[in-house]
Design a protein around this motif. Structure first.
Motif, PDB file in Angstrom:
ATOM      1  N   VAL A   1      -8.142  -5.959   3.429  1.00 59.07           N
ATOM      2  CA  VAL A   1      -8.492  -4.541   3.463  1.00 59.07           C
ATOM      3  C   VAL A   1      -7.854  -3.943   4.712  1.00 59.07           C
ATOM      4  O   VAL A   1      -7.998  -4.494   5.811  1.00 59.07           O
ATOM      5  N   HIS A   2      -7.158  -2.822   4.531  1.00 57.47           N
ATOM      6  CA  HIS A   2      -6.494  -2.129   5.638  1.00 57.47           C
ATOM      7  C   HIS A   2      -6.995  -0.685   5.663  1.00 57.47           C
ATOM      8  O   HIS A   2      -7.035  -0.039   4.609  1.00 57.47           O
ATOM      9  N   VAL A   3      -7.376  -0.178   6.826  1.00 58.61           N
ATOM     10  CA  VAL A   3      -7.838   1.208   6.945  1.00 58.61           C
ATOM     11  C   VAL A   3      -7.196   1.863   8.158  1.00 58.61           C
ATOM     12  O   VAL A   3      -6.826   1.185   9.119  1.00 58.61           O
ATOM     13  N   ARG A   4      -7.082   3.180   8.090  1.00 56.05           N
ATOM     14  CA  ARG A   4      -6.624   3.931   9.250  1.00 56.05           C
ATOM     15  C   ARG A   4      -7.732   3.918  10.296  1.00 56.05           C
ATOM     16  O   ARG A   4      -8.865   4.310  10.026  1.00 56.05           O
ATOM     17  N   GLN A   5      -7.392   3.470  11.472  1.00 56.94           N
ATOM     18  CA  GLN A   5      -8.357   3.302  12.555  1.00 56.94           C
ATOM     19  C   GLN A   5      -9.034   4.614  12.943  1.00 56.94           C
ATOM     20  O   GLN A   5     -10.199   4.618  13.330  1.00 56.94           O
TER      21      GLN A   5
ATOM     22  N   GLY B   1       0.850  -1.173   0.000  1.00 59.71           N
ATOM     23  CA  GLY B   1       0.000   0.000   0.000  1.00 59.71           C
ATOM     24  C   GLY B   1       0.893   1.232   0.000  1.00 59.71           C
ATOM     25  O   GLY B   1       2.120   1.127   0.019  1.00 59.71           O
ATOM     26  N   VAL B   2       0.271   2.400   0.003  1.00 60.68           N
ATOM     27  CA  VAL B   2       1.001   3.660   0.078  1.00 60.68           C
ATOM     28  C   VAL B   2       0.888   4.181   1.504  1.00 60.68           C
ATOM     29  O   VAL B   2      -0.225   4.432   1.989  1.00 60.68           O
ATOM     30  N   LYS B   3       2.033   4.315   2.172  1.00 61.82           N
ATOM     31  CA  LYS B   3       2.043   4.850   3.522  1.00 61.82           C
ATOM     32  C   LYS B   3       1.474   6.269   3.486  1.00 61.82           C
ATOM     33  O   LYS B   3       1.833   7.070   2.639  1.00 61.82           O
ATOM     34  N   GLY B   4       0.551   6.551   4.400  1.00 60.57           N
ATOM     35  CA  GLY B   4      -0.104   7.849   4.437  1.00 60.57           C
ATOM     36  C   GLY B   4      -1.470   7.860   3.783  1.00 60.57           C
ATOM     37  O   GLY B   4      -2.233   8.811   3.955  1.00 60.57           O
ATOM     38  N   SER B   5      -1.782   6.803   3.025  1.00 58.70           N
ATOM     39  CA  SER B   5      -3.126   6.716   2.441  1.00 58.70           C
ATOM     40  C   SER B   5      -4.124   6.476   3.569  1.00 58.70           C
ATOM     41  O   SER B   5      -3.755   6.130   4.680  1.00 58.70           O
ATOM     42  N   TYR B   6      -5.404   6.646   3.268  1.00 58.02           N
ATOM     43  CA  TYR B   6      -6.437   6.405   4.275  1.00 58.02           C
ATOM     44  C   TYR B   6      -6.638   4.914   4.504  1.00 58.02           C
ATOM     45  O   TYR B   6      -7.085   4.496   5.558  1.00 58.02           O
ATOM     46  N   GLY B   7      -6.311   4.138   3.505  1.00 52.87           N
ATOM     47  CA  GLY B   7      -6.436   2.695   3.590  1.00 52.87           C
ATOM     48  C   GLY B   7      -6.150   2.100   2.237  1.00 52.87           C
ATOM     49  O   GLY B   7      -5.986   2.824   1.253  1.00 52.87           O
ATOM     50  N   PHE B   8      -6.058   0.766   2.198  1.00 54.44           N
ATOM     51  CA  PHE B   8      -5.819   0.125   0.909  1.00 54.44           C
ATOM     52  C   PHE B   8      -6.381  -1.277   0.889  1.00 54.44           C
ATOM     53  O   PHE B   8      -6.585  -1.909   1.925  1.00 54.44           O
ATOM     54  N   VAL B   9      -6.661  -1.736  -0.340  1.00 53.41           N
ATOM     55  CA  VAL B   9      -7.203  -3.065  -0.590  1.00 53.41           C
ATOM     56  C   VAL B   9      -6.157  -3.849  -1.368  1.00 53.41           C
ATOM     57  O   VAL B   9      -5.645  -3.372  -2.387  1.00 53.41           O
ATOM     58  N   GLU B  10      -5.814  -5.035  -0.877  1.00 54.72           N
ATOM     59  CA  GLU B  10      -4.907  -5.937  -1.589  1.00 54.72           C
ATOM     60  C   GLU B  10      -5.741  -6.763  -2.556  1.00 54.72           C
ATOM     61  O   GLU B  10      -6.734  -7.368  -2.158  1.00 54.72           O
ATOM     62  N   CYS B  11      -5.324  -6.781  -3.831  1.00 52.97           N
ATOM     63  CA  CYS B  11      -6.127  -7.426  -4.871  1.00 52.97           C
ATOM     64  C   CYS B  11      -5.313  -8.390  -5.716  1.00 52.97           C
ATOM     65  O   CYS B  11      -4.146  -8.146  -6.006  1.00 52.97           O
TER      66      CYS B  11
END
Length: 183
Positions: free
Chosen positions: A143-147, A112-122
């Motif tokens: 799926v990863h999101v900023r808490q 993912g991109v550090k600093g993004s709001y979240g990212f989906v691995e596809c």
């Protein structure tokens, strides 16, 4: 009263969320591109689609590796997203040029991109040719999101100022949130 537009005036469907798509080639070199033509097409399992020009480095990487991340970006990332969408990964190392840092993935090679709001691995399930574009259908593996920005089942739009693309250099953020009352 309505007016008629050119039948190719696709901007009638904008604004759309602006994402950063991260891919890697066989040697592990990272590429990033801006994309707003991304959407979920199934919920269980979570399958999403990405419309992608077949002339891009991202398309080439997907043919080689078949994995990517979709990164949700905020208003503060508008310049970064614009730059990522204005340069070709075939001629420049955009990851390095934009000074991006990786956020670790669990199941795919591209981070993912550090600093993004979240990212989906596809992982790519299939690609469908549509004129000069490939419609990429991909399965979400994680799926990863900023808490601090995501609450149960949804973004907190008071804090998560999700970047939306209108056209060219024009971006907008979420304005008023309207909840339709139950009847």
């Amino acid at each position: 009263m309505y007016v008629s537009l050119d039948p190719n005036e696709y901007h009638v469907l904008h604004p759309r969320p602006a994402y950063l798509i991260v891919t890697s080639d066989r040697e592990g070199r990272l590429n990033v591109m801006a994309a707003s033509w991304v959407m979920p097409v199934n919920d269980e399992p979570f399958i999403l689609s990405l419309a992608l020009d077949k002339e891009t480095k991202t398309y080439q990487n997907l043919l080689e590796v078949g994995e990517f991340t979709v990164n949700v970006m905020g208003e503060e990332h508008a310049g970064l997203v614009y730059q990522a969408g204005s340069l070709s990964g075939k001629s420049v190392d955009k990851w390095k040029l934009l000074r991006l840092e990786p956020a670790p993935s669990k199941f795919v090679k591209p981070p993912g991109v550090k600093g993004s709001y979240g990212f989906v691995e596809c992982r790519v399930e299939r690609m469908v040719d549509v004129e000069s574009v490939a419609l990429v259908l991909a399965r979400s593996l994680a799926v990863h999101v900023r808490q601090d920005l995501y609450e149960k089942y949804s973004w907190n739009l008071g804090r998560a100022r999700i970047l939306m693309h209108m056209r060219r250099r024009v971006f907008v953020g979420p304005g008023k949130v309207t909840v339709v009352p139950k009847t």
